[in-house]
Scaffold this active site. Sequence first.
Site, PDB file in Angstrom:
ATOM      1  N   PHE A 118       0.817  -1.225   0.000  1.00 34.35           N
ATOM      2  CA  PHE A 118       0.000   0.000   0.000  1.00 34.35           C
ATOM      3  C   PHE A 118       0.847   1.272   0.000  1.00 34.35           C
ATOM      4  CE2 PHE A 118      -4.130  -1.876   0.427  1.00 34.35           C
ATOM      5  CZ  PHE A 118      -3.870  -3.131   0.965  1.00 34.35           C
ATOM      6  N   HIS A 137      -8.046  -8.176   8.672  1.00 31.60           N
ATOM      7  CA  HIS A 137      -8.730  -7.258   7.740  1.00 31.60           C
ATOM      8  C   HIS A 137      -9.608  -8.017   6.761  1.00 31.60           C
ATOM      9  CE1 HIS A 137      -5.466  -4.001   8.620  1.00 31.60           C
ATOM     10  NE2 HIS A 137      -6.310  -4.186   9.602  1.00 31.60           N
TER      11      HIS A 137
HETATM   12  N1  APR Z   1      10.139  -7.765   2.139  1.00 27.54           N
HETATM   13  C1  APR Z   1      10.128  -7.071   3.313  1.00 27.54           C
HETATM   14  N2  APR Z   1       9.417  -5.930   3.479  1.00 27.54           N
HETATM   15  C2  APR Z   1       8.717  -5.483   2.419  1.00 27.54           C
HETATM   16  C3  APR Z   1       8.691  -6.145   1.164  1.00 27.54           C
HETATM   17  C4  APR Z   1       9.449  -7.333   1.052  1.00 27.54           C
HETATM   18  N3  APR Z   1       9.486  -8.034  -0.085  1.00 27.54           N
HETATM   19  N4  APR Z   1       7.893  -5.424   0.317  1.00 27.54           N
HETATM   20  C5  APR Z   1       7.443  -4.356   1.024  1.00 27.54           C
HETATM   21  N5  APR Z   1       7.933  -4.399   2.279  1.00 27.54           N
HETATM   22  C6  APR Z   1       7.643  -3.501   3.394  1.00 27.54           C
HETATM   23  C7  APR Z   1       7.627  -2.034   3.038  1.00 27.54           C
HETATM   24  O1  APR Z   1       8.895  -1.473   3.353  1.00 27.54           O
HETATM   25  C8  APR Z   1       6.516  -1.475   3.950  1.00 27.54           C
HETATM   26  O2  APR Z   1       7.067  -0.896   5.135  1.00 27.54           O
HETATM   27  O3  APR Z   1       6.323  -3.835   3.805  1.00 27.54           O
HETATM   28  C9  APR Z   1       5.672  -2.689   4.339  1.00 27.54           C
HETATM   29  C10 APR Z   1       4.272  -2.638   3.764  1.00 27.54           C
HETATM   30  O4  APR Z   1       3.602  -1.584   4.404  1.00 27.54           O
HETATM   31  P1  APR Z   1       2.143  -1.172   3.891  1.00 27.54           P
HETATM   32  O5  APR Z   1       2.174  -1.058   2.398  1.00 27.54           O
HETATM   33  O6  APR Z   1       1.729  -0.010   4.716  1.00 27.54           O
HETATM   34  O7  APR Z   1       1.237  -2.444   4.224  1.00 27.54           O
HETATM   35  P2  APR Z   1       0.602  -2.834   5.626  1.00 27.54           P
HETATM   36  O8  APR Z   1       1.521  -2.504   6.748  1.00 27.54           O
HETATM   37  O9  APR Z   1       0.162  -4.239   5.506  1.00 27.54           O
HETATM   38  O10 APR Z   1      -0.696  -1.877   5.695  1.00 27.54           O
HETATM   39  C11 APR Z   1      -1.618  -2.137   6.723  1.00 27.54           C
HETATM   40  O11 APR Z   1      -3.143  -0.585   5.664  1.00 27.54           O
HETATM   41  O12 APR Z   1      -4.247   0.269   3.834  1.00 27.54           O
HETATM   42  C12 APR Z   1      -4.351  -0.597   4.897  1.00 27.54           C
HETATM   43  O13 APR Z   1      -5.815  -2.416   4.993  1.00 27.54           O
HETATM   44  C13 APR Z   1      -4.588  -2.015   4.458  1.00 27.54           C
HETATM   45  O14 APR Z   1      -3.919  -4.038   5.609  1.00 27.54           O
HETATM   46  C14 APR Z   1      -3.450  -2.800   5.096  1.00 27.54           C
HETATM   47  C15 APR Z   1      -3.007  -1.882   6.211  1.00 27.54           C
END
Ligand code: APR
Length: 264
Positions: A35, A123
């Site tokens: 995201f 979620h």
């Molecule tokens: N390996 C390790 N870390 C990773 C990788 C990877 N291959 N790809 C991305 N990341 C990290 C990024 O650096 C980022 O900090 O994963 C994190 C993803 O963060 P978000 O995109 O914010 O996702 P998330 O934390 O799951 O968001 C929580 O927000 O929008 C809502 O409902 C949605 O469940 C989601 C919630």
Amino acid sequence: MMNQIEEVAQWIFEAKKVVVFGGAGLSTESGIPDFRSPGGVWDKYNPEDFYYQNFIANERSREKYWEMATEMYGPMKKAQPNLAHLAIAELEKLGKLDCVITQNIDGLHHKAGNSEERIIELHGTAMYVTCLDCKKRYDRDEIQEWIKKGTKVPYCDDCGGPLKPATISFGQAMPERETEEAYYRSSTCDLFIVIGSSLVVQPAASMPLIAKRSGAKLVIINRDPTPYDDLADLVIHGQAGPTMSGILEIIKRRLGIAGNKNIR
Ligand code: APR
């Protein structure tokens, strides 16, 4: 001097109750965008178009929501579990996983082989659709077929209520049972491992804090820094798949089953 991967493997080996907490970064190596990374979902869409209140309020919002949800479902449907999902499933087979609490809606922990009762989907899931009025449940692919045939906004064929993927949108109530269970598991584990989450969305992001305050060791495996890095006992800024795969190899070596691709 033990390196970070060896240290996490050691802590898993010694732990009695290991909880894994996953975010969208756990699934990017399966081709599903996260995201908040550059090019992620919120770079493409306006989060406000996903607000539950807007979905309830009017037909146009529901139409926009279904357009985006249909576009996002494509990569999810095709996605296969990556090395991180497979490592978490192997942790369960080795008897070293209490549960995986996930913010993800892609069903990849089920596909990787974790048992239903050890997966807590905070979620919800994009894999099926429910009627917001009578709660009737539909398979997601069935509703995507309706949309492919021209339906702009699907409504329940029993009661006429609006249909929505069984995910939790901003402003929508969290699933009570899953949230309670996640709080309980977070407060009773002795090792809490965050994988691929920016830890900015509440109440999910409070789980690592609860675990730490309840005496658990906190490990964060994330490509970018998170607000909880200073609280963690160990932080690995790396890719989820290779990191988790390396940790599992060390554990299996210690158990004398190294190189055994899948524990049966
Ligand atoms: N390996 C390790 N870390 C990773 C990788 C990877 N291959 N790809 C991305 N990341 C990290 C990024 O650096 C980022 O900090 O994963 C994190 C993803 O963060 P978000 O995109 O914010 O996702 P998330 O934390 O799951 O968001 C929580 O927000 O929008 C809502 O409902 C949605 O469940 C989601 C919630």
